[in-house]
Design a protein around this motif. Structure first.
Motif, PDB file in Angstrom:
ATOM      1  N   PRO A   1       1.038  -1.266   0.182  1.00 10.75           N
ATOM      2  CA  PRO A   1       0.087   0.074   0.008  1.00 10.75           C
ATOM      3  C   PRO A   1       0.734   1.122   0.269  1.00 10.75           C
ATOM      4  O   PRO A   1       0.503   2.283  -0.662  1.00 10.75           O
ATOM      5  CB  PRO A   1      -0.786   0.031   1.281  1.00 10.75           C
ATOM      6  CG  PRO A   1      -1.029  -1.834   1.483  1.00 10.75           C
ATOM      7  CD  PRO A   1       0.245  -2.248   1.185  1.00 10.75           C
ATOM      8  N   LEU A   2       2.018   1.248   0.702  1.00 17.47           N
ATOM      9  CA  LEU A   2       2.772   2.484   0.774  1.00 17.47           C
ATOM     10  C   LEU A   2       3.432   2.560  -0.538  1.00 17.47           C
ATOM     11  O   LEU A   2       3.455   3.956  -1.226  1.00 17.47           O
ATOM     12  CB  LEU A   2       3.905   2.287   1.901  1.00 17.47           C
ATOM     13  CG  LEU A   2       3.359   2.590   3.213  1.00 17.47           C
ATOM     14  CD1 LEU A   2       4.626   2.214   4.255  1.00 17.47           C
ATOM     15  CD2 LEU A   2       2.883   4.155   3.540  1.00 17.47           C
ATOM     16  N   GLN A   3       3.916   1.476  -1.250  1.00 16.97           N
ATOM     17  CA  GLN A   3       4.563   1.899  -2.593  1.00 16.97           C
ATOM     18  C   GLN A   3       3.551   2.326  -3.774  1.00 16.97           C
ATOM     19  O   GLN A   3       3.817   3.051  -4.556  1.00 16.97           O
ATOM     20  CB  GLN A   3       4.968   0.244  -2.923  1.00 16.97           C
ATOM     21  CG  GLN A   3       6.255   0.111  -2.441  1.00 16.97           C
ATOM     22  CD  GLN A   3       6.685  -1.450  -2.721  1.00 16.97           C
ATOM     23  OE1 GLN A   3       6.078  -2.284  -2.935  1.00 16.97           O
ATOM     24  NE2 GLN A   3       8.098  -1.746  -3.002  1.00 16.97           N
ATOM     25  N   ALA A   4       2.089   1.696  -3.501  1.00 19.26           N
ATOM     26  CA  ALA A   4       1.131   2.202  -4.352  1.00 19.26           C
ATOM     27  C   ALA A   4       0.848   3.563  -4.369  1.00 19.26           C
ATOM     28  O   ALA A   4       0.529   4.374  -5.086  1.00 19.26           O
ATOM     29  CB  ALA A   4      -0.167   1.198  -4.129  1.00 19.26           C
ATOM     30  N   ARG A   5       1.007   4.130  -3.053  1.00 16.81           N
ATOM     31  CA  ARG A   5       0.452   5.339  -2.653  1.00 16.81           C
ATOM     32  C   ARG A   5       1.606   6.501  -2.931  1.00 16.81           C
ATOM     33  O   ARG A   5       1.478   7.575  -3.715  1.00 16.81           O
ATOM     34  CB  ARG A   5       0.129   5.614  -0.958  1.00 16.81           C
ATOM     35  CG  ARG A   5      -0.399   6.918  -0.786  1.00 16.81           C
ATOM     36  CD  ARG A   5      -0.802   6.922   0.832  1.00 16.81           C
ATOM     37  NE  ARG A   5      -1.199   8.209   1.229  1.00 16.81           N
ATOM     38  CZ  ARG A   5      -2.661   8.827   0.953  1.00 16.81           C
ATOM     39  NH1 ARG A   5      -3.343   7.929   0.558  1.00 16.81           N
ATOM     40  NH2 ARG A   5      -2.795   9.905   1.455  1.00 16.81           N
ATOM     41  N   TRP A   6       2.769   6.082  -2.506  1.00 17.86           N
ATOM     42  CA  TRP A   6       3.795   7.217  -2.802  1.00 17.86           C
ATOM     43  C   TRP A   6       4.811   6.899  -4.038  1.00 17.86           C
ATOM     44  O   TRP A   6       5.633   7.450  -4.268  1.00 17.86           O
ATOM     45  CB  TRP A   6       4.818   6.974  -1.459  1.00 17.86           C
ATOM     46  CG  TRP A   6       4.053   7.576  -0.174  1.00 17.86           C
ATOM     47  CD1 TRP A   6       2.952   8.241  -0.048  1.00 17.86           C
ATOM     48  CD2 TRP A   6       4.598   7.337   1.289  1.00 17.86           C
ATOM     49  NE1 TRP A   6       2.674   8.777   1.093  1.00 17.86           N
ATOM     50  CE2 TRP A   6       3.635   8.158   1.828  1.00 17.86           C
ATOM     51  CE3 TRP A   6       5.604   6.677   1.472  1.00 17.86           C
ATOM     52  CZ2 TRP A   6       3.597   7.906   3.259  1.00 17.86           C
ATOM     53  CZ3 TRP A   6       5.835   6.716   3.212  1.00 17.86           C
ATOM     54  CH2 TRP A   6       4.757   7.576   3.826  1.00 17.86           C
TER      55      TRP A   6
END
Length: 257
Positions: free
Chosen positions: A135-140
């Protein structure tokens, strides 16, 4: 007025001469301190070997090592990688937490926070990895997360090197293994330089990348420095090094530590 940094000291608690008296609160405190050193040292030594072993057990196809320790996030050993780094981070965050005016506390706190960042902010996925981004990779974005990951890794490793030199200074003063700790600190810095140089010049040894070799060397040097002190807990004999020992009557009269 003395700056906060200048007020920090390499001296910690008064160390009992004999760790076998379990009725002495000072002995119990010292043994708790040594247990953390022992566990962190063992984890550092075993981590690269355990990651390779677990990954090999679940890997389909040829067995080899990853390009870096961080790459094991995208492998069958992900849970072990994340869990081990988080446990190590928590131990470092609580190390000498009651003595906040020591270099040990602040350096271990920085190292603990940084290694938790390494665990929770993964490097970029390899091309062959079929899994979705976190999720962090997808967001940032994967690159942004990986940049923070490597910044945390650099802070973590450099903090560990600094801790080795702090241990050397204390052991030089109170007796112990100052040369060993100093060598471990130098090895960590040399390993970082090797890994960094490998990004410019080909320093790979077969299928072992310079980044992987540098990380393993740094982790083993760090683990050795911490493990040497923790061995006192196993033997439970009078302490030889580490924090200053409880002064004898003669030394107390002379005002020495």
């Amino acid at each position: 007025m003395k700056s906060p940094v200048a007020a920090l000291t390499t001296a910690t608690f008064v160390r009992p001469d004999d760790l076998r008296d379990h009725t002495d609160p000072a002995v119990l405190y010292a043994r708790s301190y040594l247990l953390i050193r022992l566990v962190v040292g063992v984890v550092g030594i075993l981590l690269p070997l355990v990651l390779w072993t677990v990954d090999a057990l679940v890997l389909q196809g040829s067995i080899t090592v990853r390009g870096s320790l961080s790459a094991y996030y995208h492998s069958g050993a992900r849970d072990l990688f994340v869990g081990t780094l988080c446990v190590t981070g928590c131990l470092l965050l609580t190390y000498l937490a009651a003595q906040r005016r020591t270099w040990d506390y602040w350096l271990s706190t920085v190292a603990g926070a940084a290694v938790i960042g390494v665990a929770l902010l993964p490097t970029e996925r390899p091309p062959f990895y079929p899994g979705p981004p976190t999720p962090l990779q997808a967001r940032w974005g994967e690159h942004a997360v990986a940049t923070v990951h490597f910044a945390c890794a650099a802070v973590f490793v450099l903090s560990l090197a600094a801790l080795c030199f702090v241990f050397a200074v204390r052991d030089q003063r109170y007796g112990g293994h100052p040369v060993l700790h100093r060598v471990c600190g130098v090895l960590i810095l040399a390993a970082v330089a090797w890994a960094a140089l490998g990004l410019v010049v080909d320093l790979d040894l077969g299928w072992l990348t310079s980044l992987y070799l540098g990380e393993v060397a740094a982790v083993w040097a760090f683990g050795t420095s911490w493990l040497v002190k923790g061995v006192d807990l196993v033997h439970a004999f009078p302490a030889r090094d580490g924090p200053q020992r409880r002064p004898t009557q003669s030394s107390a009269q002379n005002g020495s530590q």
